[in-house]
Motif scaffolding. Structure first.
Motif: not given
Length: 184
Positions: A137-152
């Motif tokens: 369960l991933l609740d907002e796992p991309f908070t604070g991540l830039d585009g490259r980090s979201i891709s990773l």
């Protein structure tokens, strides 16, 4: 896997006989406006929040790993220590270090309090994806991540899913790793 959920807060209906059916091994993106109950639904699925409709159906026997909205990391430990400790020593140290590398975290022994918000999110993601569980369960796992980090992060989730069902809550556009989208 399926269950029916009912939940009220302060006289307000959050869910009323909400039927949820998920296919094992798929990745679902759960979307909806703020306050719609996305986090509450995750908490109900995992049993952290009571279900007024009764039992949690097929979900009640599952083991869950989480990325909560808050990072829930121990500030006095290193990033590596946070992962290793949370996994109870059940994960190979080399695998943990490889995960840090996959997410471009090059100082695993640095104190977590010295990490940026986005770096902490990636540590939380490592912890959840390396944990032994049936569902992630991933609740907002991309908070604070830039585009490259979201891709990773998306690549990391895909690589470490290992046949588990994943539910990902996000306000971002649905990542390409999603098999299906659930709107609340």
């Amino acid at each position: 896997m399926k269950a029916v959920f009912t939940k009220h807060f302060d006289g307000r209906t959050i869910f009323e006989n909400y039927s949820l059916e998920l296919e094992k091994g798929k990745t679902y993106v759960l979307k909806g406006p703020s306050g719609r109950g996305k986090t509450t639904l995750l908490r109900m699925i995992s049993g952290l929040e009571g279900n007024e409709a009764g039992e949690n159906g097929d979900f009640s026997s599952l083991k869950f790993s989480w990325v909560f909205q808050e990072d829930r990391l121990c500030s006095t430990m290193s990033a590596f220590g946070n992962v290793y400790h949370a996994l109870g020593g059940s994960c190979d140290k080399t695998a943990i270090l490889e995960a840090f590398n996959e997410l471009s975290l090059d100082e695993p022994y640095k104190k977590i309090r010295e990490y940026s918000g986005g770096m902490k999110r990636r540590v939380s993601l490592i912890r959840a994806m390396l944990a032994q569980s049936d569902m992630v369960l991933l609740d907002e796992p991309f908070t604070g991540l830039d585009g490259r980090s979201i891709s990773l992060a998306c690549s990391f989730i895909e690589a470490h899913r290992k046949g588990r069902t994943v539910i990902l809550v996000t306000h971002e556009n649905a990542p390409s790793i999603a098999d299906s989208q659930i709107e609340l």
